[in-house]
Design an enzyme around this catalytic site. Structure first.
Site, mmCIF file in Angstrom:
data_model
loop_
_atom_site.group_PDB
_atom_site.id
_atom_site.type_symbol
_atom_site.label_atom_id
_atom_site.label_comp_id
_atom_site.label_asym_id
_atom_site.label_seq_id
_atom_site.Cartn_x
_atom_site.Cartn_y
_atom_site.Cartn_z
ATOM 1 N N MET A 28 0.851 -1.188 0.000
ATOM 2 C CA MET A 28 0.000 0.000 0.000
ATOM 3 C C MET A 28 0.890 1.244 0.000
ATOM 4 O O MET A 28 0.477 2.321 0.407
ATOM 5 C CB MET A 28 -0.918 -0.011 1.225
ATOM 6 C CG MET A 28 -1.862 -1.199 1.208
ATOM 7 S SD MET A 28 -3.416 -0.904 2.049
ATOM 8 C CE MET A 28 -2.863 -0.678 3.704
ATOM 9 N N ASN A 30 4.205 3.784 0.835
ATOM 10 C CA ASN A 30 4.964 4.253 2.010
ATOM 11 C C ASN A 30 6.009 3.181 2.376
ATOM 12 O O ASN A 30 6.045 2.659 3.497
ATOM 13 C CB ASN A 30 4.030 4.544 3.193
ATOM 14 C CG ASN A 30 4.753 5.356 4.254
ATOM 15 O OD1 ASN A 30 5.034 4.889 5.348
ATOM 16 N ND2 ASN A 30 5.126 6.575 3.913
ATOM 17 N N HIS A 35 9.433 -3.556 3.318
ATOM 18 C CA HIS A 35 9.135 -3.734 1.890
ATOM 19 C C HIS A 35 10.433 -3.962 1.104
ATOM 20 O O HIS A 35 10.469 -4.775 0.175
ATOM 21 C CB HIS A 35 8.438 -2.492 1.316
ATOM 22 C CG HIS A 35 7.111 -2.196 1.949
ATOM 23 N ND1 HIS A 35 6.902 -1.120 2.778
ATOM 24 C CD2 HIS A 35 5.929 -2.851 1.864
ATOM 25 C CE1 HIS A 35 5.642 -1.118 3.171
ATOM 26 N NE2 HIS A 35 5.024 -2.147 2.639
ATOM 27 N N LYS A 151 5.420 -9.902 9.300
ATOM 28 C CA LYS A 151 4.972 -8.860 10.243
ATOM 29 C C LYS A 151 3.453 -8.921 10.396
ATOM 30 O O LYS A 151 2.916 -8.843 11.488
ATOM 31 C CB LYS A 151 5.447 -7.507 9.706
ATOM 32 C CG LYS A 151 4.624 -6.307 10.052
ATOM 33 C CD LYS A 151 5.021 -5.749 11.400
ATOM 34 C CE LYS A 151 4.394 -4.420 11.731
ATOM 35 N NZ LYS A 151 3.003 -4.264 11.447
HETATM 36 O O1 PAF Z 1 -0.073 -5.695 3.733
HETATM 37 C C1 PAF Z 1 -0.469 -4.805 2.952
HETATM 38 O O2 PAF Z 1 0.234 -3.852 2.641
HETATM 39 C C2 PAF Z 1 -1.880 -4.913 2.387
HETATM 40 O O3 PAF Z 1 -2.761 -5.452 3.305
HETATM 41 C C3 PAF Z 1 -1.948 -5.648 1.047
HETATM 42 C C4 PAF Z 1 -1.537 -7.108 1.177
HETATM 43 C C5 PAF Z 1 -1.074 -4.957 0.034
HETATM 44 C C6 PAF Z 1 -3.372 -5.632 0.518
HETATM 45 O O4 PAF Z 1 -3.840 -4.348 0.339
#
Ligand code: PAF
Length: 509
Positions: A28, A30, A35, A151
């Site tokens: 999502m 940020n 990530h 996480k």
């Molecule tokens: O973990 C996230 O960032 C969200 O829940 C995901 C898996 C991208 C779904 O919107």
């Protein structure tokens, strides 16, 4: 390739023309170190195209306020994603993912069992929203691998369950929780915290990690006492639960691995964290008949997963060697008792990074593989006193876990509580073929294929009909037939099963 796609039609077109498989990292935005680890893991896993999506999914937010305040930093995200190994970034807008009046959108429900614990209790509809968007993205992208962070452990379980239910042929590759130097897990919501609120999450994460240390020592946890302690530090707890890590049901005394997970409120921001608790490190039990490929496969698994390799067959062979050398009359109880009292078997790594077997200081690595020993080991290993002695030794070695053991009674007798039990088999012809090749390579003895086939059948019969610890598949073992598979394929298969059964976070503790 560095490409940004914003429209679903463009994505579909690009997908149609793509020749390679896709590693998919849904986010999502940020983007933080968590990530980055997902992207770099995807990049280093294979040569697939790495596609990262950035989409703030409104369906998974319970309040408009929470959705509005969710940090959005798309330009910076693009930079981070490309510099860490993303090839393509998909940044759709809401209308692309949820076109107005589109009747074909399936609004999904998350697994009832998995979403009726932890975050699911208060974040009503959150996991349904996650399932809906992930399903839509997967249908569009059709990846081979899906990379998700541990996480969000509950989310990971729910998505895995969704893939199973929808029969998607997609591998889920999980990546351990990434933590800042102060022990706090990276999360986009950390950016919303004031200095004081940051101190609160830090206290919480550190208390969880402290609880883990205490658990390692005491093998139990007092949830009430821990809750009291956290409250005394002004930590506002939404939930704190000690559960089975995969069913998310209340933990039972027999469970070796469990999860201690909590959500707290730091001002207006809700944050989650967890630790996995273990009474001992994980154990893999690999059983199966002679020639099933057990030894080679187990050795490679031990190396790959950094686990201790326990070759119980070698222990029985070593005892057989000693009995032969000392001309022990093992039918005589007193003689047997005397020698067993004096036996010490140890494994030592040699300069070739292989394991040498020593019995009473004799290095017998090679000697125990002779046909002479092969022909007596089954008989000797069916002696009750010998089995009792060795099972006891094996349990001593496996007391703190962290090992992969191979044999014939590992899953049933030695480590019946192993986290993963594999029963490897192969047809008699295949096993005789392998044994012949092995003996030829060793250049020691000439032996006819049919004779080998007979010996193997005889050994199977003896092993599976002996009174004590017969060769038998444990009820909860996964049976794998190795015919037609290469060693590496089998190793990969077992490691994949291991990854599905053990959180990555605790695999190398
Ligand atoms: O973990 C996230 O960032 C969200 O829940 C995901 C898996 C991208 C779904 O919107």
């Amino acid at each position: 390739m560095s490409k940004i796609i914003r429209k679903t039609e463009e994505l579909k077109e690009w997908r149609r023309n793509l020749k390679s498989d896709i590693n998919f990292i849904p986010t999502m935005g940020n983007l933080h170190n968590g990530h980055q680890k997902l992207i770099s893991t995807a990049k280093s896993s294979n040569c697939n195209t790495n596609l990262l999506s950035i989409f703030v999914n409104p369906l998974q937010f319970e309040s408009k306020e929470d959705l509005k305040s969710y940090p959005k930093t798309v330009d910076k995200d693009i930079e981070i994603a490309f510099s860490n190994g993303a090839d393509v970034i998909f940044i759709p807008n809401i209308i692309d993912i949820y076109p107005k009046n589109n009747k074909s959108i399936s609004y999904l429900k998350a697994s009832k069992e998995l979403s009726s614990a932890l975050c699911g209790l208060t974040r009503v509809g959150h996991f349904d929203g996650v399932c809906t968007v992930v399903y839509r993205l997967l249908k569009l992208i059709q990846p081979k691998n899906l990379f998700l962070g541990e996480k969000d452990w509950q989310q990971l379980l729910i998505i895995k369950n969704l893939l199973e239910e929808k029969k998607f042929n997609i591998n889920v590759i999980s990546v351990p929780t990434q933590r800042d130097s102060d022990g706090v897990p990276f999360s986009s919501r950390n950016n919303l915290l004031s200095k004081n609120e940051k101190e609160i999450i830090k206290l919480f994460s550190n208390e969880l990690s402290h609880a883990k240390k205490i658990f390692e020592k005491d093998k139990k946890i007092d949830l009430k006492q821990l809750t009291k302690k956290l409250e005394s530090k002004n930590i506002s707890i939404e939930y704190l639960e000690h559960l089975h890590p995969y069913s998310l049901k209340k933990v039972q005394t027999k469970d070796n691995i469990s999860i201690l997970a909590g959500a707290i409120k730091c001002g207006k921001t809700r944050l989650i964290d967890h630790v996995f608790l273990m009474k001992r490190n994980p154990i893999i039990a690999i059983d199966g008949p002679a020639g099933s490929g057990k030894s080679t496969i187990t050795k490679l698994i031990a190396k790959e997963l950094n686990l201790l390799y326990l070759d119980t067959g070698a222990m029985y062979r070593a005892i057989s060697w000693l009995f032969k050398k000392e001309k022990i009359n093992y039918a005589k109880e007193s003689e047997l008792k005397k020698i067993l009292n004096d036996i010490s078997i140890i494994f030592k790594s040699n300069s070739l990074c292989q394991q040498d077997v020593f019995i009473n200081d004799f290095c017998v690595t090679e000697a125990i593989r002779s046909q002479e020993i092969s022909s007596i080991v089954s008989k000797i290993s069916s002696i009750k006193k010998v089995r009792e002695f060795l099972v006891n030794e094996q349990r001593k070695i496996g007391k703190s876990g962290g090992l992969v053991a191979e044999g014939r009674d590992i899953g049933t007798t030695v480590f019946p509580d192993a986290e993963l039990k594999i029963f490897l088999t192969a047809s008699i012809d295949e096993r005789a073929k392998r044994r012949k090749l092995e003996l030829e390579l060793r250049g020691t003895e000439e032996i006819d294929f049919n004779q080998l086939r007979e010996l193997i059948s005889k050994r199977d019969f003896e092993d599976s009909t002996r009174e004590i610890s017969p060769l038998k598949k444990a009820k909860d073992a996964i049976e794998l037939l190795t015919d037609g598979y290469s060693i590496n394929q089998m190793v990969e298969k077992i490691i994949n099963i291991y990854n599905l059964n053990i959180p990555k976070e605790i695999q190398r503790e």
